[in-house]
Design a protein around this motif. Structure first.
Motif, PDB file in Angstrom:
ATOM      1  N   MET A 111      30.017  21.979  50.664  1.00  0.00           N
ATOM      2  CA  MET A 111      30.009  23.277  51.333  1.00  0.00           C
ATOM      3  C   MET A 111      28.676  23.987  51.095  1.00  0.00           C
ATOM      4  SD  MET A 111      32.634  26.505  50.892  1.00  0.00           S
ATOM      5  CE  MET A 111      33.996  25.644  51.667  1.00  0.00           C
ATOM      6  N   LYS A 112      28.140  24.585  52.143  1.00  0.00           N
ATOM      7  CA  LYS A 112      26.898  25.332  52.020  1.00  0.00           C
ATOM      8  C   LYS A 112      27.119  26.596  51.188  1.00  0.00           C
ATOM      9  CE  LYS A 112      24.464  22.741  54.911  1.00  0.00           C
ATOM     10  NZ  LYS A 112      23.279  21.977  54.492  1.00  0.00           N
ATOM     11  N   GLN A 113      26.062  27.027  50.483  1.00  0.00           N
ATOM     12  CA  GLN A 113      26.161  28.239  49.657  1.00  0.00           C
ATOM     13  C   GLN A 113      26.658  29.440  50.455  1.00  0.00           C
ATOM     14  OE1 GLN A 113      22.664  29.380  47.508  1.00  0.00           O
ATOM     15  NE2 GLN A 113      22.233  27.296  46.806  1.00  0.00           N
ATOM     16  N   GLU A 114      26.159  29.563  51.668  1.00  0.00           N
ATOM     17  CA  GLU A 114      26.461  30.751  52.472  1.00  0.00           C
ATOM     18  C   GLU A 114      27.932  30.806  52.902  1.00  0.00           C
ATOM     19  OE1 GLU A 114      22.161  29.626  52.906  1.00  0.00           O
ATOM     20  OE2 GLU A 114      24.073  28.583  52.906  1.00  0.00           O
ATOM     21  N   GLN A 115      28.640  29.675  52.826  1.00  0.00           N
ATOM     22  CA  GLN A 115      30.038  29.607  53.221  1.00  0.00           C
ATOM     23  C   GLN A 115      30.993  29.947  52.082  1.00  0.00           C
ATOM     24  OE1 GLN A 115      29.734  25.470  54.493  1.00  0.00           O
ATOM     25  NE2 GLN A 115      30.163  26.100  56.594  1.00  0.00           N
ATOM     26  N   LEU A 116      30.496  30.025  50.858  1.00  0.00           N
ATOM     27  CA  LEU A 116      31.358  30.245  49.705  1.00  0.00           C
ATOM     28  C   LEU A 116      31.996  31.628  49.747  1.00  0.00           C
ATOM     29  CD1 LEU A 116      29.049  28.726  46.944  1.00  0.00           C
ATOM     30  CD2 LEU A 116      31.088  27.681  47.958  1.00  0.00           C
ATOM     31  N   ASP A 117      33.208  31.715  49.192  1.00  0.00           N
ATOM     32  CA  ASP A 117      33.887  33.004  49.100  1.00  0.00           C
ATOM     33  C   ASP A 117      33.081  33.954  48.221  1.00  0.00           C
ATOM     34  OD1 ASP A 117      35.957  32.066  50.651  1.00  0.00           O
ATOM     35  OD2 ASP A 117      37.248  31.583  48.939  1.00  0.00           O
ATOM     36  N   ALA A 118      33.267  35.235  48.464  1.00  0.00           N
ATOM     37  CA  ALA A 118      32.547  36.252  47.695  1.00  0.00           C
ATOM     38  C   ALA A 118      32.974  36.247  46.230  1.00  0.00           C
ATOM     39  CB  ALA A 118      32.788  37.633  48.305  1.00  0.00           C
ATOM     40  N   ARG A 119      32.005  36.347  45.353  1.00  0.00           N
ATOM     41  CA  ARG A 119      32.285  36.521  43.929  1.00  0.00           C
ATOM     42  C   ARG A 119      32.678  37.970  43.674  1.00  0.00           C
ATOM     43  NH1 ARG A 119      27.078  33.472  41.071  1.00  0.00           N
ATOM     44  NH2 ARG A 119      27.472  31.376  41.906  1.00  0.00           N
ATOM     45  N   THR A 120      33.538  38.175  42.689  1.00  0.00           N
ATOM     46  CA  THR A 120      33.963  39.552  42.390  1.00  0.00           C
ATOM     47  C   THR A 120      33.076  40.224  41.353  1.00  0.00           C
ATOM     48  OG1 THR A 120      35.538  38.691  40.762  1.00  0.00           O
ATOM     49  CG2 THR A 120      36.370  39.092  42.999  1.00  0.00           C
TER      50      THR A 120
END
Length: 339
Positions: free
Chosen positions: A1-10
């Motif tokens: 998975m590309k970095q930009e697709q990762l879920d947001a960190r809290t």
């Protein structure tokens, strides 16, 4: 998975002196978050790219600010890198709640051509967004459910911000206790703004230079060759590489090799140009943008954005003298020189 697709960190991450990152969740094609940077100084906080419009994104933004121990009253400046909703969407509401100034590039303007003084119903809004494309047909704009949501936010004054400061290329602005230089980088949009911090070498790259994907390059109404403009903008920021210690993109994680990444992105688009040229030679006949688009994008990715980017590449080939264009009915069709 590309970095930009990762879920947001809290968690709130400290990246450089006076600079923290809060990731906001978004659900857009190929993107799972947008980076909202918090620049702290003696006056309070400057917020860079406060996310999408709407009540749920607003809750995410205020939750992140609370986690960073930033009350709304401490927000003195909002910086919007460019006129896409995942970057400007929270700016109007945040400015209303905090009294902060809104900083953009001097050419900042909304793609959907809404103004806070417009009084539009849903049908009128749909017509505003359905504009003829340069290659034929209509641009549909956002899907109907998004249009309805944007209309409601527009009526509340929470959709499109009114800039109080418009920066020109090479202007300076003081944030996080030092002067930042405005770097105009047209290509992804005509109003794209990056900020460079010569003191600490931080570079806020917005969507112009991303770590693992390339930004959409479409047909821009006020730029004849948007791909050429993008290439020139990449060269412009690459020239800052020897003074840049950290690149802070709007999606994905921080990185260091600005010139190297800029060159990778250029090569990616040069390969796409060659793929289109070879496809046109193989076709041996004039073809519309939608047909060429199938050679660059998967079936799942077909649509207005794919056609817009394909057209930008075909126009670049035409202006280089490698392609020719003619009109067949309502459509433009392209053929390759030498095919």
């Amino acid at each position: 998975m590309k970095q930009e697709q990762l879920d947001a960190r809290t968690e709130i991450g400290q990246l450089a002196p006076g600079i923290a990152r809060a990731q906001l969740p978004i659900a857009l094609p190929g993107l799972g978050h947008v980076n909202c940077y918090l620049l702290e100084d003696e006056r309070g906080i400057a917020v860079v790219d406060p996310g999408l419009p709407g009540d749920e994104p607003w809750q995410h933004l205020t939750d992140r600010l609370a986690a960073a121990q930033v009350p709304l009253t401490r927000v003195h400046t909002i910086v919007v890198t460019h006129s896409h909703p995942d970057h400007f969407g929270g700016a109007a509401r945040l400015a209303e709640a905090s009294g902060a100034q809104v900083v953009t590039h001097e050419h900042f303007g909304h793609t959907f051509e809404l103004d806070v003084d417009d009084d539009l119903d849903e049908e009128q809004m749909a017509m505003r967004w359905q504009r003829p494309t340069p290659w034929g047909g209509l641009s549909a704009g956002p899907p109907p459910e998004a249009r309805a949501r944007y209309l409601e936010l527009h009526r509340r004054g929470h959709f499109f911000p009114s800039p109080t400061t418009r920066l020109r290329d090479a202007d300076t602005i003081r944030l996080a206790g030092r002067d930042w230089v405005a770097v105009h980088t047209p290509g992804h949009t005509s109003d794209h703004l990056c900020l460079f911090d010569p003191e600490h070498g931080a570079f806020l790259s917005g969507d112009h230079v991303l770590p693992t994907i390339t930004p959409h390059i479409g047909a821009l109404r006020n730029i004849e060759d948007s791909l050429a403009a993008f290439f020139a903008s990449l060269d412009k920021v690459a020239a800052l590489d020897d003074r840049t210690s950290i690149v802070l993109p709007a999606h994905g994680l921080e990185f260091t090799d600005l010139a190297g990444r800029a060159e990778e992105i250029k090569v990616h688009h040069e390969h796409r140009l060659q793929r289109l040229y070879e496809a046109g030679v193989e076709l041996g006949r004039p073809a519309p943008v939608t047909e060429y688009s199938t050679h660059l994008f998967s079936a799942r990715a077909q649509g207005a954005m794919a056609d817009s980017e394909t057209y930008a590449h075909l126009e670049h080939l035409r202006l280089l003298g490698r392609a020719e264009v003619e009109r067949q009915g309502e459509q433009l069709v392209f053929s390759m020189v030498g095919a």
